[in-house]
Write a protein that holds these residues in place. Structure first.
Motif, PDB file in Angstrom:
ATOM      1  N   ASP A   1       9.636   1.039   5.765  1.00 24.31           N
ATOM      2  CA  ASP A   1       9.365   2.229   6.677  1.00 24.31           C
ATOM      3  C   ASP A   1       7.867   1.924   7.126  1.00 24.31           C
ATOM      4  O   ASP A   1       7.620   2.290   8.273  1.00 24.31           O
ATOM      5  CB  ASP A   1       9.344   3.480   5.713  1.00 24.31           C
ATOM      6  N   VAL A   2       7.149   1.537   6.283  1.00 24.24           N
ATOM      7  CA  VAL A   2       5.512   1.219   6.630  1.00 24.24           C
ATOM      8  C   VAL A   2       5.764   0.083   7.699  1.00 24.24           C
ATOM      9  O   VAL A   2       4.946   0.251   8.856  1.00 24.24           O
ATOM     10  CB  VAL A   2       4.810   0.812   5.555  1.00 24.24           C
ATOM     11  N   TYR A   3       6.653  -1.067   7.654  1.00 28.38           N
ATOM     12  CA  TYR A   3       6.421  -1.933   8.418  1.00 28.38           C
ATOM     13  C   TYR A   3       7.250  -1.285  10.059  1.00 28.38           C
ATOM     14  O   TYR A   3       6.516  -1.678  10.748  1.00 28.38           O
ATOM     15  CB  TYR A   3       7.632  -2.893   8.374  1.00 28.38           C
TER      16      TYR A   3
ATOM     17  N   ILE B   1       1.464  -8.344   9.180  1.00 29.65           N
ATOM     18  CA  ILE B   1       2.289  -8.130   8.113  1.00 29.65           C
ATOM     19  C   ILE B   1       1.619  -8.441   6.817  1.00 29.65           C
ATOM     20  O   ILE B   1       1.640  -7.752   5.947  1.00 29.65           O
ATOM     21  CB  ILE B   1       3.650  -8.802   8.227  1.00 29.65           C
ATOM     22  N   ASN B   2       0.712  -9.400   6.950  1.00 30.60           N
ATOM     23  CA  ASN B   2      -0.216  -9.859   6.007  1.00 30.60           C
ATOM     24  C   ASN B   2      -1.109  -8.810   5.518  1.00 30.60           C
ATOM     25  O   ASN B   2      -1.487  -8.544   4.370  1.00 30.60           O
ATOM     26  CB  ASN B   2      -0.656 -11.301   6.329  1.00 30.60           C
ATOM     27  N   LYS B   3      -1.563  -8.230   6.671  1.00 28.20           N
ATOM     28  CA  LYS B   3      -2.672  -7.155   6.343  1.00 28.20           C
ATOM     29  C   LYS B   3      -2.106  -5.780   5.629  1.00 28.20           C
ATOM     30  O   LYS B   3      -2.792  -5.195   4.647  1.00 28.20           O
ATOM     31  CB  LYS B   3      -3.333  -6.584   7.693  1.00 28.20           C
ATOM     32  N   VAL B   4      -0.834  -5.485   6.124  1.00 30.04           N
ATOM     33  CA  VAL B   4       0.010  -4.366   5.537  1.00 30.04           C
ATOM     34  C   VAL B   4       0.007  -4.598   4.198  1.00 30.04           C
ATOM     35  O   VAL B   4       0.124  -4.051   3.275  1.00 30.04           O
ATOM     36  CB  VAL B   4       1.153  -4.090   6.338  1.00 30.04           C
ATOM     37  N   ASN B   5       0.772  -5.874   3.976  1.00 25.66           N
ATOM     38  CA  ASN B   5       0.914  -6.272   2.423  1.00 25.66           C
ATOM     39  C   ASN B   5       0.008  -6.356   1.664  1.00 25.66           C
ATOM     40  O   ASN B   5       0.126  -5.912   0.398  1.00 25.66           O
ATOM     41  CB  ASN B   5       1.717  -7.822   2.474  1.00 25.66           C
ATOM     42  N   ALA B   6      -1.264  -6.750   2.184  1.00 22.09           N
ATOM     43  CA  ALA B   6      -2.257  -6.922   1.497  1.00 22.09           C
ATOM     44  C   ALA B   6      -2.935  -5.339   0.765  1.00 22.09           C
ATOM     45  O   ALA B   6      -3.452  -5.164  -0.076  1.00 22.09           O
ATOM     46  CB  ALA B   6      -3.490  -7.565   2.111  1.00 22.09           C
TER      47      ALA B   6
ATOM     48  N   PHE C   1      -6.597   3.307   4.154  1.00 20.83           N
ATOM     49  CA  PHE C   1      -6.832   2.032   4.503  1.00 20.83           C
ATOM     50  C   PHE C   1      -5.971   1.551   5.696  1.00 20.83           C
ATOM     51  O   PHE C   1      -6.450   0.692   6.543  1.00 20.83           O
ATOM     52  CB  PHE C   1      -6.426   0.962   3.318  1.00 20.83           C
ATOM     53  N   LEU C   2      -4.827   1.896   5.664  1.00 17.55           N
ATOM     54  CA  LEU C   2      -3.914   1.597   6.913  1.00 17.55           C
ATOM     55  C   LEU C   2      -4.588   2.125   8.300  1.00 17.55           C
ATOM     56  O   LEU C   2      -4.566   1.368   9.241  1.00 17.55           O
ATOM     57  CB  LEU C   2      -2.418   1.985   6.603  1.00 17.55           C
ATOM     58  N   GLU C   3      -4.892   3.505   8.044  1.00 21.46           N
ATOM     59  CA  GLU C   3      -5.555   3.980   9.361  1.00 21.46           C
ATOM     60  C   GLU C   3      -6.865   3.377   9.717  1.00 21.46           C
ATOM     61  O   GLU C   3      -7.062   3.311  10.996  1.00 21.46           O
ATOM     62  CB  GLU C   3      -5.696   5.557   9.119  1.00 21.46           C
ATOM     63  N   ASP C   4      -7.394   2.797   8.782  1.00 17.81           N
ATOM     64  CA  ASP C   4      -8.921   2.167   9.063  1.00 17.81           C
ATOM     65  C   ASP C   4      -8.692   0.932   9.631  1.00 17.81           C
ATOM     66  O   ASP C   4      -9.051   0.495  10.868  1.00 17.81           O
ATOM     67  CB  ASP C   4      -9.612   2.104   7.823  1.00 17.81           C
TER      68      ASP C   4
ATOM     69  N   TYR D   1       6.830   1.779  10.890  1.00 19.34           N
ATOM     70  CA  TYR D   1       5.705   2.695  11.665  1.00 19.34           C
ATOM     71  C   TYR D   1       4.933   1.583  12.274  1.00 19.34           C
ATOM     72  O   TYR D   1       4.323   2.078  13.593  1.00 19.34           O
ATOM     73  CB  TYR D   1       5.033   3.393  10.621  1.00 19.34           C
ATOM     74  N   PHE D   2       4.329   0.684  11.743  1.00 16.63           N
ATOM     75  CA  PHE D   2       3.448  -0.514  12.623  1.00 16.63           C
ATOM     76  C   PHE D   2       4.097  -1.523  13.455  1.00 16.63           C
ATOM     77  O   PHE D   2       3.400  -2.275  13.809  1.00 16.63           O
ATOM     78  CB  PHE D   2       2.358  -0.932  11.608  1.00 16.63           C
ATOM     79  N   LYS D   3       5.552  -1.135  13.582  1.00 18.32           N
ATOM     80  CA  LYS D   3       6.190  -2.052  14.580  1.00 18.32           C
ATOM     81  C   LYS D   3       6.117  -3.630  14.090  1.00 18.32           C
ATOM     82  O   LYS D   3       5.677  -4.320  14.724  1.00 18.32           O
ATOM     83  CB  LYS D   3       5.970  -1.807  15.913  1.00 18.32           C
ATOM     84  N   ILE D   4       6.299  -3.938  12.744  1.00 23.27           N
ATOM     85  CA  ILE D   4       6.329  -5.270  12.331  1.00 23.27           C
ATOM     86  C   ILE D   4       7.764  -5.766  12.162  1.00 23.27           C
ATOM     87  O   ILE D   4       8.372  -5.339  11.340  1.00 23.27           O
ATOM     88  CB  ILE D   4       5.570  -5.221  11.066  1.00 23.27           C
ATOM     89  N   ALA D   5       7.929  -6.817  12.891  1.00 24.36           N
ATOM     90  CA  ALA D   5       9.272  -7.428  12.673  1.00 24.36           C
ATOM     91  C   ALA D   5       9.344  -8.545  11.732  1.00 24.36           C
ATOM     92  O   ALA D   5       8.285  -9.011  11.300  1.00 24.36           O
ATOM     93  CB  ALA D   5       9.570  -8.356  14.092  1.00 24.36           C
ATOM     94  N   GLN D   6      10.671  -8.301  10.888  1.00 28.54           N
ATOM     95  CA  GLN D   6      10.769  -9.210  10.099  1.00 28.54           C
ATOM     96  C   GLN D   6      11.276 -10.587  10.295  1.00 28.54           C
ATOM     97  O   GLN D   6      12.166 -10.760  11.036  1.00 28.54           O
ATOM     98  CB  GLN D   6      11.640  -8.638   8.813  1.00 28.54           C
TER      99      GLN D   6
END
Length: 75
Positions: free
Chosen positions: A66-68, A3-8, A44-47, A70-75
């Motif tokens: 929606d991005v979370y 989640i930190n990577k996606v947020n960044a 960036f997300l794909e890389d 897709y990458f199956k990030i639980a809150q």
């Protein structure tokens, strides 16, 4: 943590602080992402996650959650 990577990545592309990224924010209306910023975010997300995101999946991304999802990030 994923989640930190996606947020960044989202924050970098939207020119905001990672701490300002929340699941309910609209990528377009709240973060003011235009098509170039959106494309940059996808690259960036794909890389970062070594995936290729299908165009039909991208078209379903309206908010950060929606991005979370897709990458199956639980809150």
């Amino acid at each position: 943590m994923k989640i930190n990577k996606v947020n960044a990545i989202i924050a970098k592309c939207a020119s905001v602080k990672p701490a300002d990224i929340h699941p309910d924010l609209s990528l377009v209306y709240d973060l003011h992402m235009d098509s170039i910023m959106f494309t940059e975010m996808i690259c960036f997300l794909e890389d970062e996650f070594s995936v290729t995101v299908a165009e039909e999946d991208i078209m379903k991304w309206y908010c950060v959650q929606d991005v979370y999802n897709y990458f199956k990030i639980a809150q």
